[in-house]
Design a protein around this motif. Structure first.
Motif, PDB file in Angstrom:
ATOM      1  N   CYS A 131       2.896 -19.853 -24.061  1.00 57.94           N
ATOM      2  CA  CYS A 131       2.138 -20.367 -22.918  1.00 57.94           C
ATOM      3  C   CYS A 131       2.959 -21.402 -22.158  1.00 57.94           C
ATOM      4  CB  CYS A 131       0.816 -20.978 -23.372  1.00 57.94           C
ATOM      5  SG  CYS A 131      -0.205 -21.561 -21.988  1.00 57.94           S
ATOM      6  N   ARG A 132       3.247 -21.113 -20.890  1.00 57.36           N
ATOM      7  CA  ARG A 132       4.051 -22.017 -20.052  1.00 57.36           C
ATOM      8  C   ARG A 132       3.224 -23.153 -19.463  1.00 57.36           C
ATOM      9  NH1 ARG A 132       7.063 -18.477 -15.725  1.00 57.36           N
ATOM     10  NH2 ARG A 132       7.939 -20.544 -15.244  1.00 57.36           N
ATOM     11  N   TYR A 133       1.917 -23.079 -19.618  1.00 59.03           N
ATOM     12  CA  TYR A 133       1.047 -24.037 -18.933  1.00 59.03           C
ATOM     13  C   TYR A 133       0.342 -25.010 -19.878  1.00 59.03           C
ATOM     14  CZ  TYR A 133       1.843 -20.469 -15.427  1.00 59.03           C
ATOM     15  OH  TYR A 133       2.447 -19.581 -14.563  1.00 59.03           O
ATOM     16  N   GLY A 134       0.657 -24.946 -21.155  1.00 60.59           N
ATOM     17  CA  GLY A 134       0.045 -25.863 -22.107  1.00 60.59           C
ATOM     18  C   GLY A 134      -1.444 -25.649 -22.281  1.00 60.59           C
ATOM     19  N   ALA A 135      -1.907 -24.406 -22.077  1.00 62.20           N
ATOM     20  CA  ALA A 135      -3.337 -24.118 -22.151  1.00 62.20           C
ATOM     21  C   ALA A 135      -3.818 -23.849 -23.568  1.00 62.20           C
ATOM     22  CB  ALA A 135      -3.672 -22.927 -21.269  1.00 62.20           C
ATOM     23  N   ILE A 136      -2.894 -23.768 -24.510  1.00 61.75           N
ATOM     24  CA  ILE A 136      -3.279 -23.501 -25.895  1.00 61.75           C
ATOM     25  C   ILE A 136      -2.374 -24.319 -26.813  1.00 61.75           C
ATOM     26  CG2 ILE A 136      -1.788 -21.467 -26.109  1.00 61.75           C
ATOM     27  CD1 ILE A 136      -4.139 -20.159 -27.690  1.00 61.75           C
ATOM     28  N   ALA A 137      -2.987 -24.932 -27.828  1.00 63.01           N
ATOM     29  CA  ALA A 137      -2.247 -25.782 -28.762  1.00 63.01           C
ATOM     30  C   ALA A 137      -2.552 -25.347 -30.186  1.00 63.01           C
ATOM     31  CB  ALA A 137      -2.619 -27.252 -28.576  1.00 63.01           C
TER      32      ALA A 137
END
Length: 285
Positions: free
Chosen positions: A77-83
């Protein structure tokens, strides 16, 4: 032909120019208001909305019984939407762009996707200009990401002979999403230091994207030298100048397209459209 009308800053008259170009075009025009956070072309075109579609993007949902917390989803994920944490996987749907990469990357099929509403796309014929159909998007309150909705708005535009993309101001993601796939970009600026500053950013952005473009000086006056010097130094072409006319501002304040009432503005836009089509290598419109 897909013509994007953009600007480095707000308030330069981008929508005024775009609407005036639609007015002077001899062929049917699909007018696409890509400024989904603050659409305003409808004020001037007064469309009869005949179609309204709710737009969703797919966001991930994690099945913790299958998740091994390997971190593959977060890595892609390039957008930091999942950790991915040692004991759980967190999803931030406000950051999700709906690309589906996390579901593809998951080795245990622990990620499924569910629709998340972001706004609506509306369309209908103008009651002011018989040759114009408006397509616009309205982003839902609280939705922070407009590019997915902008892409949906552009998809509804189809492939009409002339599609005018009225882009969001600035040089960030919304503007880039709007100008992508355009055949030509008209950059509207004003002869002020602020106009020059943001024009510089816009020119750099379009050159990075590899898109053909030219500059339109709105509210043109004896101060144009500021923009002219920049264009000469950078090799940017000046496509045309829209004269500084109080009557144009008065028409705009009443919700009237300036080219409808001010002859010199209409003539300037007729010349401008011809220059744009020639620069883009298209047939006269």
């Amino acid at each position: 032909m897909r013509l994007a009308v953009a600007s480095g800053k707000g308030g330069t008259g981008k929508t005024t120019v775009a609407l005036s170009l639609a007015f002077v075009a001899a062929h049917p025009v699909m007018y696409v208001d890509c400024d989904v956070e603050e659409p305003n072309a409808h004020i001037f075109l007064r469309p009869r909305i005949t179609n309204s579609t709710v737009v969703h993007i797919p966001v991930p949902s994690v099945d913790e019984t299958r998740c091994t917390h390997c971190g593959e989803c977060a890595a892609v994920c390039r957008y930091g939407a999942i950790a991915s944490l040692p004991s759980m996987t967190l999803v931030f749907k406000e950051l999700c762009h709906g690309c589906g990469g996390c579901a593809i990357a998951c080795p245990t099929n622990a990620i499924s996707e569910s629709p998340n509403r972001i706004g609506v796309v509306e369309s209908g014929p103008s009651s002011v200009l018989n040759n114009v159909t408006l397509v616009q998007g309205r982003i839902d309150v609280g939705v922070p990401l407009s590019p997915p909705l902008i892409r949906s708005v552009k998809e509804k535009a189809g492939n009409q002979e002339l599609v005018i993309l009225d882009c969001p101001p600035g040089t960030s993601c919304p503007m880039i999403a709007a100008v992508k796939e355009a055949d030509y970009v008209a950059l509207v600026t004003e002869p002020t230091p602020f106009g020059l500053h943001d024009l510089t950013l816009a020119v750099e952005t379009l050159r990075e994207l590899g898109l053909p473009f030219g500059v339109v000086i709105n509210r043109s006056s004896e101060r144009d030298g500021l923009i002219e010097e920049f264009c000469v130094a950078t090799g940017a072409e000046i496509l045309g100048r829209i004269p500084d006319d109080r009557r144009a501002a008065e028409a705009y304040s009443r919700g009237v397209i300036p080219a409808l009432e001010v002859r010199r503005v209409r003539q300037a836009c007729e010349r401008l459209l011809a220059r744009i089509v020639a620069a883009a290598g298209g047939e006269p419109l």
